[in-house]
Design a protein around this motif. Structure first.
Motif, mmCIF file in Angstrom:
data_model
loop_
_atom_site.group_PDB
_atom_site.id
_atom_site.type_symbol
_atom_site.label_atom_id
_atom_site.label_comp_id
_atom_site.label_asym_id
_atom_site.label_seq_id
_atom_site.Cartn_x
_atom_site.Cartn_y
_atom_site.Cartn_z
ATOM 1 N N ASP A 232 26.483 -52.923 106.243
ATOM 2 C CA ASP A 232 25.278 -52.147 105.963
ATOM 3 C C ASP A 232 24.052 -53.029 106.168
ATOM 4 O OD1 ASP A 232 25.026 -49.262 104.257
ATOM 5 O OD2 ASP A 232 23.205 -50.455 104.366
ATOM 6 N N ALA B 217 25.195 -41.504 108.256
ATOM 7 C CA ALA B 217 24.175 -42.517 108.520
ATOM 8 C C ALA B 217 23.746 -42.541 109.972
ATOM 9 C CB ALA B 217 24.693 -43.900 108.112
ATOM 10 N N ALA C 100 27.642 -48.765 107.948
ATOM 11 C CA ALA C 100 26.699 -48.148 107.011
ATOM 12 C C ALA C 100 27.461 -47.698 105.765
ATOM 13 C CB ALA C 100 25.963 -46.980 107.662
ATOM 14 N N HIS D 15 20.099 -42.585 110.866
ATOM 15 C CA HIS D 15 19.284 -43.712 110.432
ATOM 16 C C HIS D 15 19.335 -44.903 111.379
ATOM 17 C CE1 HIS D 15 18.916 -41.251 106.979
ATOM 18 N NE2 HIS D 15 20.095 -41.529 106.477
ATOM 19 N N GLY E 42 26.988 -48.091 102.691
ATOM 20 C CA GLY E 42 26.258 -47.593 101.537
ATOM 21 C C GLY E 42 26.890 -48.095 100.249
#
Length: 245
Positions: free
Chosen positions: A95, A135, A71, A138, A73
Motif C-alpha cells: 500500500d 482501489a 492496495a 486511486h 488498506g
C-alpha cells in the motif's frame, strides 16, 4: 513512452492539479485509516467478507499460491485470502499509505511493503496470484498498473480486481448516487470530517471512472489472457485474468 491511462479525469475540487493527486489520496487514507473499518460497513453494498472470499476462490486462489494483495488498506481482502491460503506465510500486502499499513500490521501477521501500485518493488515472476480490492480508481495509470501485474506474475498466475462501477440504468444510478454521494458521507461524519471527505471522494471517483469495457481492454493490452468480468447488483465488478504460459 506511452501516455498514461488514468482511471478517471482529475477531480480538481479535491486537489490543485493532477500532479497533486497521489499525495492527496495518500494523505486522505492516512488520516482516515483508524476509522476505515468502521465506515466500511456503511458502503459495503454486498461486498462483505463472504463476497470477497467467494470472488478470490472463483478467480483461482488456492492454498500454496504465493499471493500479492495490492492496495491492501486495512486488510479486508487480505484477510479472506489468508483464510483460503491457510495463513499468511504466502501472502504479501502492499500500500502507498503508511497509515493503512499500520492498521493492517496490527490486524494481520504478514509481510507488508509501502510502494506505488504502478511500480511494484518485486522481481519478475514472483507471485502466483495478484489481488486488488476497490482501489483501482486511486492509481494514476491503468496501463502501468496492469503491466506490473503481468510482470510480477508467474506463467499461469491469476489476477483479481474488485471494483464498484457506475450502474448503467438511470434508476439504479440515481439510487446509488443518493446513497453513496449523500447518505454514506453523512453517516461517515460521525467518525470525523475526514471520513466524510473520503466517502464523498469515493463516490466521485465511481462517477468519473472509465467504463468496465475500458478496464477489460487495458487488462488485455497488458498481455493478460482469459480476461473476464463478473457483475452483481449491476455495479459490483470482479475482473479476472490469467498470465499466459
Amino acid at each position: 513512452m506511452n501516455k498514461p491511462v488514468p482511471p478517471h479525469a482529475p477531480l480538481l475540487e479535491y486537489y490543485e492539479a493532477p500532479a497533486k493527486r497521489s499525495d492527496f489520496v495518500r494523505n486522505l487514507f492516512n488520516r482516515t485509516a483508524e476509522s476505515y473499518d468502521g465506515i466500511n460497513a456503511a458502503f459495503a453494498l454486498g461486498s462483505g467478507p463472504w463476497y470477497r472470499r467467494r470472488a478470490l476462490r472463483q478467480a483461482g486462489l488456492a492454498p500454496g499460491a504465493r499471493t500479492l494483495d495490492v492496495a491492501i488498506g486495512t486488510g479486508l481482502v487480505a484477510r479472506e485470502a489468508a483464510a483460503i491460503l491457510g495463513g499468511t506465510r504466502d501472502l504479501v500486502g502492499l500500500d502507498l499509505s503508511e497509515g493503512m499499513l499500520a492498521v493492517a500490521r496490527r490486524q494481520l501477521g504478514l509481510t507488508l511493503v509501502q510502494a506505488r501500485a504502478e511500480a511494484l518493488p518485486f522481481a519478475d515472476a514472483s507471485f502466483d496470484f495478484v489481488s486488488m480490492g476497490y482501489a483501482l480508481r486511486h492509481v494514476a495509470d491503468l496501463s502501468a498498473l496492469f503491466g506490473e501485474f503481468r510482470r510480477v506474475l508467474r506463467p499461469g498466475g491469476r489476477v483479481l480486481v474488485l471494483e464498484i462501477a457506475r450502474p448503467e440504468g438511470r434508476l439504479a444510478h440515481a439510487l446509488l448516487r443518493g446513497y453513496m454521494g449523500a447518505v454514506v458521507p453523512a453517516l461517515s461524519r460521525l467518525s470525523g470530517r475526514e471520513s466524510a471527505t473520503l466517502m464523498r471522494y469515493y463516490w466521485d471517483t465511481i462517477e468519473a471512472c472509465v467504463p468496465p469495457a475500458e478496464i477489460i481492454a487495458r487488462l488485455g493490452e497488458a498481455g493478460l489472457a482469459q480476461v473476464g468480468c463478473a457483475t452483481e447488483l449491476g455495479m459490483m465488478r470482479a475482473y479476472s485474468a490469467r498470465c499466459p504460459g
